[in-house]
Write a protein that holds these residues in place. Structure first.
Motif, PDB file in Angstrom:
ATOM      1  N   CYS A  15       0.831  -1.194   0.000  1.00 30.54           N
ATOM      2  CA  CYS A  15       0.000   0.000   0.000  1.00 30.54           C
ATOM      3  C   CYS A  15       0.874   1.256   0.000  1.00 30.54           C
ATOM      4  O   CYS A  15       0.647   2.183  -0.761  1.00 30.54           O
ATOM      5  N   LEU A  16       1.906   1.279   0.852  1.00 32.82           N
ATOM      6  CA  LEU A  16       2.805   2.434   0.905  1.00 32.82           C
ATOM      7  C   LEU A  16       3.544   2.606  -0.412  1.00 32.82           C
ATOM      8  O   LEU A  16       3.737   3.724  -0.887  1.00 32.82           O
ATOM      9  N   THR A  17       3.970   1.506  -0.997  1.00 34.60           N
ATOM     10  CA  THR A  17       4.657   1.577  -2.285  1.00 34.60           C
ATOM     11  C   THR A  17       3.738   2.156  -3.352  1.00 34.60           C
ATOM     12  O   THR A  17       4.123   3.044  -4.107  1.00 34.60           O
ATOM     13  N   LEU A  18       2.514   1.676  -3.412  1.00 37.40           N
ATOM     14  CA  LEU A  18       1.569   2.180  -4.410  1.00 37.40           C
ATOM     15  C   LEU A  18       1.233   3.646  -4.167  1.00 37.40           C
ATOM     16  O   LEU A  18       1.104   4.432  -5.106  1.00 37.40           O
ATOM     17  N   MET A  19       1.117   4.037  -2.902  1.00 34.34           N
ATOM     18  CA  MET A  19       0.823   5.439  -2.600  1.00 34.34           C
ATOM     19  C   MET A  19       1.975   6.340  -3.030  1.00 34.34           C
ATOM     20  O   MET A  19       1.769   7.407  -3.588  1.00 34.34           O
ATOM     21  N   SER A  20       3.212   5.904  -2.785  1.00 31.35           N
ATOM     22  CA  SER A  20       4.342   6.749  -3.158  1.00 31.35           C
ATOM     23  C   SER A  20       4.476   6.841  -4.667  1.00 31.35           C
ATOM     24  O   SER A  20       4.817   7.881  -5.208  1.00 31.35           O
ATOM     25  N   VAL A  21       4.165   5.775  -5.391  1.00 30.80           N
ATOM     26  CA  VAL A  21       4.188   5.820  -6.852  1.00 30.80           C
ATOM     27  C   VAL A  21       3.075   6.721  -7.355  1.00 30.80           C
ATOM     28  O   VAL A  21       3.266   7.534  -8.253  1.00 30.80           O
ATOM     29  N   GLY A  22       1.916   6.628  -6.749  1.00 29.08           N
ATOM     30  CA  GLY A  22       0.792   7.454  -7.164  1.00 29.08           C
ATOM     31  C   GLY A  22       1.011   8.930  -6.897  1.00 29.08           C
ATOM     32  O   GLY A  22       0.491   9.782  -7.585  1.00 29.08           O
ATOM     33  N   CYS A  23       1.812   9.260  -5.893  1.00 24.89           N
ATOM     34  CA  CYS A  23       2.047  10.658  -5.537  1.00 24.89           C
ATOM     35  C   CYS A  23       3.204  11.257  -6.313  1.00 24.89           C
ATOM     36  O   CYS A  23       3.334  12.463  -6.379  1.00 24.89           O
ATOM     37  N   SER A  24       4.062  10.433  -6.846  1.00 29.97           N
ATOM     38  CA  SER A  24       5.178  11.002  -7.577  1.00 29.97           C
ATOM     39  C   SER A  24       4.705  11.452  -8.947  1.00 29.97           C
ATOM     40  O   SER A  24       3.762  10.916  -9.503  1.00 29.97           O
ATOM     41  N   SER A  25       5.361  12.453  -9.459  1.00 24.87           N
ATOM     42  CA  SER A  25       4.973  13.013 -10.746  1.00 24.87           C
ATOM     43  C   SER A  25       6.081  12.784 -11.751  1.00 24.87           C
ATOM     44  O   SER A  25       7.249  13.005 -11.457  1.00 24.87           O
ATOM     45  N   SER A  26       5.712  12.335 -12.916  1.00 23.65           N
ATOM     46  CA  SER A  26       6.718  12.142 -13.951  1.00 23.65           C
ATOM     47  C   SER A  26       7.027  13.459 -14.645  1.00 23.65           C
ATOM     48  O   SER A  26       8.048  13.604 -15.287  1.00 23.65           O
ATOM     49  N   ALA A  27       6.134  14.447 -14.515  1.00 23.14           N
ATOM     50  CA  ALA A  27       6.374  15.751 -15.130  1.00 23.14           C
ATOM     51  C   ALA A  27       7.334  16.542 -14.255  1.00 23.14           C
ATOM     52  O   ALA A  27       7.221  16.556 -13.041  1.00 23.14           O
ATOM     53  N   THR A  28       8.274  17.179 -14.886  1.00 22.14           N
ATOM     54  CA  THR A  28       9.215  18.027 -14.160  1.00 22.14           C
ATOM     55  C   THR A  28       9.035  19.455 -14.617  1.00 22.14           C
ATOM     56  O   THR A  28       8.597  19.713 -15.728  1.00 22.14           O
ATOM     57  N   SER A  29       9.369  20.372 -13.750  1.00 26.62           N
ATOM     58  CA  SER A  29       9.296  21.780 -14.112  1.00 26.62           C
ATOM     59  C   SER A  29      10.363  22.065 -15.162  1.00 26.62           C
ATOM     60  O   SER A  29      11.498  21.614 -15.028  1.00 26.62           O
ATOM     61  N   PRO A  30      10.000  22.812 -16.179  1.00 27.35           N
ATOM     62  CA  PRO A  30      10.995  23.110 -17.207  1.00 27.35           C
ATOM     63  C   PRO A  30      12.060  24.049 -16.661  1.00 27.35           C
ATOM     64  O   PRO A  30      11.814  24.815 -15.726  1.00 27.35           O
ATOM     65  N   ASP A  31      13.244  23.954 -17.222  1.00 29.73           N
ATOM     66  CA  ASP A  31      14.300  24.883 -16.845  1.00 29.73           C
ATOM     67  C   ASP A  31      13.904  26.282 -17.286  1.00 29.73           C
ATOM     68  O   ASP A  31      13.301  26.453 -18.351  1.00 29.73           O
ATOM     69  N   PRO A  32      14.232  27.285 -16.482  1.00 29.23           N
ATOM     70  CA  PRO A  32      13.920  28.660 -16.885  1.00 29.23           C
ATOM     71  C   PRO A  32      14.638  29.037 -18.181  1.00 29.23           C
ATOM     72  O   PRO A  32      15.738  28.563 -18.466  1.00 29.23           O
ATOM     73  N   VAL A  33      13.992  29.885 -18.951  1.00 26.20           N
ATOM     74  CA  VAL A  33      14.533  30.380 -20.218  1.00 26.20           C
ATOM     75  C   VAL A  33      14.867  31.852 -20.032  1.00 26.20           C
ATOM     76  O   VAL A  33      14.065  32.600 -19.469  1.00 26.20           O
ATOM     77  N   THR A  34      16.037  32.275 -20.490  1.00 23.35           N
ATOM     78  CA  THR A  34      16.417  33.687 -20.438  1.00 23.35           C
ATOM     79  C   THR A  34      16.506  34.210 -21.859  1.00 23.35           C
ATOM     80  O   THR A  34      17.162  33.609 -22.709  1.00 23.35           O
ATOM     81  N   GLU A  35      15.808  35.318 -22.093  1.00 22.56           N
ATOM     82  CA  GLU A  35      15.820  35.962 -23.409  1.00 22.56           C
ATOM     83  C   GLU A  35      16.186  37.425 -23.237  1.00 22.56           C
ATOM     84  O   GLU A  35      15.900  38.031 -22.200  1.00 22.56           O
ATOM     85  N   SER A  36      16.801  37.992 -24.267  1.00 24.15           N
ATOM     86  CA  SER A  36      17.121  39.420 -24.287  1.00 24.15           C
ATOM     87  C   SER A  36      16.441  40.057 -25.484  1.00 24.15           C
ATOM     88  O   SER A  36      16.385  39.465 -26.570  1.00 24.15           O
ATOM     89  N   PHE A  37      15.919  41.257 -25.269  1.00 25.33           N
ATOM     90  CA  PHE A  37      15.274  42.027 -26.328  1.00 25.33           C
ATOM     91  C   PHE A  37      15.914  43.410 -26.364  1.00 25.33           C
ATOM     92  O   PHE A  37      16.065  44.050 -25.320  1.00 25.33           O
ATOM     93  N   SER A  38      16.266  43.863 -27.554  1.00 24.47           N
ATOM     94  CA  SER A  38      16.872  45.186 -27.718  1.00 24.47           C
ATOM     95  C   SER A  38      16.075  45.974 -28.735  1.00 24.47           C
ATOM     96  O   SER A  38      15.415  45.411 -29.605  1.00 24.47           O
ATOM     97  N   GLY A  39      16.172  47.287 -28.636  1.00 27.38           N
ATOM     98  CA  GLY A  39      15.490  48.145 -29.589  1.00 27.38           C
ATOM     99  C   GLY A  39      15.753  49.600 -29.297  1.00 27.38           C
ATOM    100  O   GLY A  39      16.645  49.949 -28.513  1.00 27.38           O
ATOM    101  N   THR A  40      14.961  50.439 -29.923  1.00 25.10           N
ATOM    102  CA  THR A  40      15.047  51.882 -29.729  1.00 25.10           C
ATOM    103  C   THR A  40      13.699  52.383 -29.245  1.00 25.10           C
ATOM    104  O   THR A  40      12.671  52.082 -29.848  1.00 25.10           O
ATOM    105  N   LEU A  41      13.725  53.125 -28.168  1.00 29.22           N
ATOM    106  CA  LEU A  41      12.521  53.721 -27.601  1.00 29.22           C
ATOM    107  C   LEU A  41      12.509  55.200 -27.964  1.00 29.22           C
ATOM    108  O   LEU A  41      13.445  55.928 -27.638  1.00 29.22           O
ATOM    109  N   LYS A  42      11.452  55.627 -28.659  1.00 28.92           N
ATOM    110  CA  LYS A  42      11.312  57.027 -29.049  1.00 28.92           C
ATOM    111  C   LYS A  42      10.592  57.802 -27.952  1.00 28.92           C
ATOM    112  O   LYS A  42       9.849  57.232 -27.158  1.00 28.92           O
ATOM    113  N   ALA A  43      10.810  59.097 -27.923  1.00 28.26           N
ATOM    114  CA  ALA A  43      10.157  59.964 -26.946  1.00 28.26           C
ATOM    115  C   ALA A  43       8.637  59.830 -27.050  1.00 28.26           C
ATOM    116  O   ALA A  43       8.093  59.709 -28.153  1.00 28.26           O
TER     117      ALA A  43
END
Length: 133
Positions: A15-43
């Motif tokens: 029962c404990l084994t089945l509960m621990s398997v049922g509670c574990s998640s195969s999905a993992t959080s994705p690694d964070p992505v870092t992006e840079s954006f550049s441009g020109t800001l007009k008045a």
């Protein structure tokens, strides 16, 4: 001689084994992505860039370069609506190297905007860095 456990102990262990398997998640959080954006800001204007998150979670935004380094600008986070960026959150008075932390509730396409608060002379270049799920 093999070990034997009473039936109740075996049932509890199973029962404990089945509960621990049922509670574990195969999905993992994705690694964070870092992006840079550049441009020109007009008045008296704004500029925006779109990005896509793969999950909900924390977002960190930083103004990493500004052609007029002593001025403050506004930043906004929103959703793309047609050909515009519909802001949901704003942070005013952002100066060079200011960090802004916020969150998004769902995966999807968002927009990051930078806008003049009246301090831009003619135009200025900028670079924004965003880290997101």
């Amino acid at each position: 001689m093999p070990c034997s456990f009473p039936r109740r102990v075996r049932a509890a262990a199973l029962c404990l084994t089945l509960m621990s398997v049922g509670c574990s998640s195969s999905a993992t959080s994705p690694d964070p992505v870092t992006e840079s954006f550049s441009g020109t800001l007009k008045a008296s204007s704004n500029a925006w860039h779109s990005f896509t998150t793969s999950d909900s979670g924390s977002i960190l935004i930083q103004l990493t370069a500004l052609g007029q380094p002593t001025i403050a600008v506004g930043l906004g986070l929103g959703v793309v609506s047609g050909s515009t960026c519909s802001l949901q959150y704003v942070q005013e008075g952002v100066t060079l190297t200011t960090q802004w932390a916020t969150t998004v509730g769902d995966k999807g396409t968002y927009c990051l905007a930078i806008y003049d608060m009246g301090a831009v002379n003619s135009s200025t270049t900028y670079t924004l860095r965003i880290t997101h799920p």
